[in-house]
Design an enzyme around this catalytic site. Structure first.
Site, mmCIF file in Angstrom:
data_model
loop_
_atom_site.group_PDB
_atom_site.id
_atom_site.type_symbol
_atom_site.label_atom_id
_atom_site.label_comp_id
_atom_site.label_asym_id
_atom_site.label_seq_id
_atom_site.Cartn_x
_atom_site.Cartn_y
_atom_site.Cartn_z
ATOM 1 C CG ASP A 180 34.935 36.144 58.416
ATOM 2 O OD1 ASP A 180 34.433 36.990 57.631
ATOM 3 O OD2 ASP A 180 34.364 35.786 59.468
HETATM 4 C C1 NOJ Z 1 32.231 38.683 58.481
HETATM 5 C C2 NOJ Z 1 31.438 37.496 58.906
HETATM 6 O O1 NOJ Z 1 32.075 36.873 59.991
HETATM 7 C C3 NOJ Z 1 31.238 36.491 57.785
HETATM 8 O O2 NOJ Z 1 30.375 35.489 58.231
HETATM 9 C C4 NOJ Z 1 30.705 37.177 56.566
HETATM 10 O O3 NOJ Z 1 30.484 36.246 55.531
HETATM 11 C C5 NOJ Z 1 31.678 38.264 56.128
HETATM 12 N N1 NOJ Z 1 31.842 39.227 57.216
HETATM 13 C C6 NOJ Z 1 31.215 39.000 54.887
HETATM 14 O O4 NOJ Z 1 30.129 39.797 55.176
#
Ligand code: NOJ
Length: 860
Positions: free
Chosen positions: A256
């Protein structure tokens, strides 16, 4: 500190062991074989926050023709793009319980991604699994049950990937609440630790990921927080042990965004791709990988074999979905992303985040990805919203409403109430849908999109009746006066509850909700309307839009409340879908993907968000109540919910008559032994690479903050003996539960076939969701330790194991066939480290309409 610690699991199992991926790995091997160390690292590392057009962009390996990959959110549609569809959210999709629709929605989402040049979609989400009803991001996923999540995730993945677009199963694992998910967002030195024991991990949290691997998912995203006090993105037990060994995952694990908290440890722990490529902070230009991974591979603190495996997994996934046949990216071709996440204008910066490269170009080509004619994605969006609407209460068939009112001197009077019925300031008035105003059609955060349009309920309702006979008026505010209600015959009142991702706090909701009530005075609004509508003689229909369960005790039983529709988060077709259900164009066929309790406390202490943490220690969040997630907790403690998991009314009635069981296999405790690898993973040249190939080429223009796969010096690149983490030198035995996609293939063999006869006993066509639950035998026990004492294994009263949605004409019957697999009838034995099927005692197999309305039962 909590007693929960991660067991080391090393080294990372190599990808390339399954026959389905054989060809892709063979091709990948050919390409990776000739890559330089810098090229390899480039493919594994993002180029830095906002350095490319997508939310994540990997570095290319141009010489061998491997492109930069575009990774884009998210689980309900393409974030930050024009001419796309705002689909109903995951939770609404879960509420349809319709496998076919789930896949069709996924297919349409994948088609949009393909047309926009996106290689990897950052969805579906199946974690949070929905243990905490107030958790901020439960709505992105499909509902509070592992089987429902697993089915919906798998269908979505199949749909997306049929387009040749890679899907991402996220968030692996334990990101059940937003509070403390990250250190930097919540002002702590470290993120929380989500703690769970081995059985809860297997039976609950990992279950949908196993289904995703079975559905051939290309990528898995590890989550922000720690699990058992090790960050998820460097958790060797989870990534190496569970995902890559036991579940046989052949694709790649991406972090993430900034969830990677170490360089070497994350590499050894099994991470394959660093996103967005920056270091510990946004755009800090100090990558944990990039040049540092070159250095670590040269000095052998990350074995070359591990780097080769990372890049091979990524390249193999690219081949596996035939992305090598995509058009070439710009400037030569159109294969790259044709939109920018960072501007709405046609021309914009190519590297938004770069302080020293102002290059611009056409970044938004506004490609229409919404489908046309019968294939318009709005059609599928509307169907999902319709079938994801749950009818909870319907006194004397108040619904469906009729459009026909006999012309008379006195018109039939209808009032539409509540801000949630109207357009507000438009769906995109706050970035990432980070505020609650106007009708609620999505939660907030990276899982939201820019709506192309949003049909509000009022927009769809205002012309729904002929003006000759009906007088319909709007009061699109949450402050309604009794005089606006006293003369109505029918009152439609709208209210909502919103939540979202941790980087946004809005309207007193710090991402996670603090309570389960309707927001913005919604409870008072509904109570008032129900009381004064027609001076107590009118009929009130309540429509709820919500991210999750809403406590409705103060109004659900009011005599004025004649009907309640729970429309979840319907996406752009909100009003149209609502009208379809309100007027019975389509049956009401949604079923609750979670329990609606009578209070937040009813879900149990282990299902509450941990909101408080002040000292610098790691916040500990115990998720062991997961075994008793949602309805399982209510069942265990005999708590009467307001509406149980799986519940929903139809406009017709269904009768359940026979439940037949055919035994397909004899009960045996253990699955078959783990099968051997079908194929051998690729092998590479063992000689160390020339360190100079890891250095920036001379004359290379280095941009600040941009992340490259090059080192700036040879310092620290000499191979040296290394202290690998504990457990590294005593490789783990492969799990007996592994050996195929999603685990040992024996686990997925059918043990039973059920036949259930269902009859539509009403007067109109309708849809029913036939649900199958299993009770495990009583008195299952295992020996404890080496002695003779036995430990009883506890089971939830009943667990959902299968379901099927059917359509039936009035008076017609259907025999529904469903199977149960060995895994469905097994529990995870911590002692045996395997799935065990109890052979003594009897299972009870239940069939019916909800988790508490199960008219048929047989023993097995
Ligand atoms: C953080 C989020 O938790 C995740 O779900 C997402 O895909 C990424 N940011 C990218 O935006």
């Amino acid at each position: 500190p909590s007693g929960f610690h991660t067991i080391p699991w090393y080294p990372t199992p190599l990808g390339g062991t399954s026959s389905q991926w054989k060809e892709s790995y063979a091709k990948a091997q050919e390409m990776v074989r000739v890559m330089s160390i810098a090229e390899k690292v480039n493919v594994t590392t993002g180029t830095g926050w906002q350095m490319g057009l997508c939310v994540g962009n990997t570095g290319p390996a141009e010489r061998v023709k491997f492109p930069s990959l575009c990774l884009q959110d998210g689980p309900l549609g393409l974030r930050y793009a024009h001419n796309i569809t705002a689909f109903p959210a995951g939770i609404t999709t879960g509420a349809t319980w319709n496998r076919e629709l789930m896949q069709q929605r996924g297919f349409a989402m994948g088609n949009e991604a393909r047309l926009k040049g996106v290689n990897v979609v950052l969805g579906p989400s199946m974690g949070p699994i929905g243990l905490m009803p107030a958790g901020g991001r439960g709505w992105e996923a499909f509902g509070s049950d592992p089987v429902l999540q697993g089915v919906a995730a798998a269908e979505t993945i199949r749909g997306i990937q049929r387009n040749g677009v890679m899907a991402t199963a996220k968030h692996f694992i334990g990101n059940e609440q937003e509070h403390f998910r990250q250190s930097f967002e919540w002002g702590l030195p470290d993120a929380m630790s989500s703690n769970m024991d081995d059985r809860v991990l297997h039976e609950i949290f990992a279950w949908p990921f196993a289904e995703s691997v079975r559905a051939d998912v290309a990528s898995v995203m590890c989550s922000y927080q720690m699990v058992n006090n090790t960050y998820a993105c460097e958790n060797s037990k989870l990534i190496n042990g569970i995902l890559k060994d036991e579940l046989g995952f052949q694709g790649f694990v991406q972090s993430d965004w900034l969830a990677q908290r170490s360089g070497v440890n994350s590499a050894l722990g099994g991470l394959d791709m660093s996103m967005p490529g920056d270091g510990l902070h946004w755009a800090d230009g100090k990558p944990l990988w990039g040049g540092e991974l070159v250095r670590a591979a040269l000095n052998t603190s990350v074995p070359m074999e591990r780097l080769n495996d990372m890049v091979t997994r990524i390249v193999a996934a690219w081949y596996h979905f035939r992305q090598d046949s995509w058009e070439k990216p710009a400037p030569e071709g159109d294969g790259g992303p044709n939109f920018s996440s960072w501007t709405q204008e046609k021309v914009g910066r190519l590297h938004e985040g770069s302080p020293d490269n102002d290059a611009t170009g056409v970044v938004n080509k506004f490609v229409n990805a919404q489908g046309t004619g019968a294939d318009a994605h709005s059609v599928i969006a509307r169907k999902v919203a319709v079938e994801g609407t749950v009818l909870l209460k319907n006194v004397n068939n108040t619904l469906p409403l009729t459009r026909e009112h006999p012309p008379s001197d006195v018109k039939y009077k209808i009032g539409v109430y509540g801000e949630d019925a109207g357009p507000g300031e438009g769906p995109n008035s706050c970035a990432d849908r980070g505020c609650n105003q106007g009708t609620l059609a999505s939660g907030w955060g990276s899982g939201a999109v820019d709506f192309p349009y949003l049909v509000s309920p009022w927009q769809a309702l205002q012309h729904a009746w002929s003006t000759d006979a009906v007088d319909v008026r709007e009061y699109l505010t949450n402050k309604v006066q009794p005089e606006d209600l006293l003369h109505q015959d029918l009152c439609l009142v709208f209210a909502n509850a919103d939540a979202g991702e941790g980087f946004i706090r809005s309207d007193g909701v710090d991402a996670d909700r603090y309570d389960l009530f309707l927001q913005k005075n919604g409870t008072e609004l509904v109570e008032g309307v129900a009381k004064y509508c027609g001076d107590g003689r009118g009929k009130t229909v309540v429509i709820v839009h919500s991210v999750g369960p809403v406590v409705m005790e103060s109004w659900i039983d009011l005599p004025g409340v004649h009907a309640v529709l729970y429309a979840n988060l319907p996406g752009q077709e909100s009003g149209n879908a609502l009208v379809d259900v309100l007027f019975g164009e389509v049956d009401a066929s949604g079923r609750l993907p979670y329990t609606i309790g009578r209070s937040m406390e009813d879900y149990g202490p282990g299902a509450q968000v941990v909101y408080e943490h002040t000292d610098p220690s790691v916040p500990q969040v115990n998720l062991n109540q997961g075994l008793y997630i949602d309805y399982r907790y209510f069942d265990k403690f005999n708590i009467t919910p307001r509406f149980e998991f799986g519940f929903g009314l139809s406009y017709t009635t269904f009768d359940y008559s026979t439940l037949g069981v055919e035994k397909l296999q004899k009960k045996t405790q253990h699955p078959s032994p783990r099968p051997k690898h079908e194929v051998d993973p690729p092998e590479y040249d063992k000689r160390p690479p020339n360190p100079f190939t890891g250095l920036f080429p001379t004359g290379f223009r280095v941009l600040r903050k941009y992340i490259y796969g090059y080192c700036d010096s040879l310092e620290g690149t000499d191979p040296a003996p290394h202290q690998y983490p504990d457990g590294y030198n005593t490789p783990q035995k492969p799990s007996a539960a592994g050996g195929g996609p999603g685990g040992n293939p024996s686990l997925y063999e059918a043990m039973l076939e059920l036949t259930i006869e269902v009859t539509n006993t009403g007067t109109r066509a309708g849809q029913d969701v036939v649900q199958v639950y299993v009770s495990f035998p009583d008195d299952v026990a295992e020996h404890r330790g080496l002695g003779w004492s036995r430990e009883t294994i506890e089971f939830p009263k009943r667990v959902l194991r299968n379901f099927e949605k059917i359509t039936l004409q009035p008076g017609k019957s259907k025999t529904v066939k469903m199977t149960l697999t060995r895994k469905d009838l097994s529990y995870w034995s911590v002692r045996a480290q395997n799935w065990i099927l109890p052979t003594e005692g009897k299972f009870k197999i239940w069939a019916g309409r909800s988790s508490r309305d199960l008219p048929l039962v047989v023993e097995f």
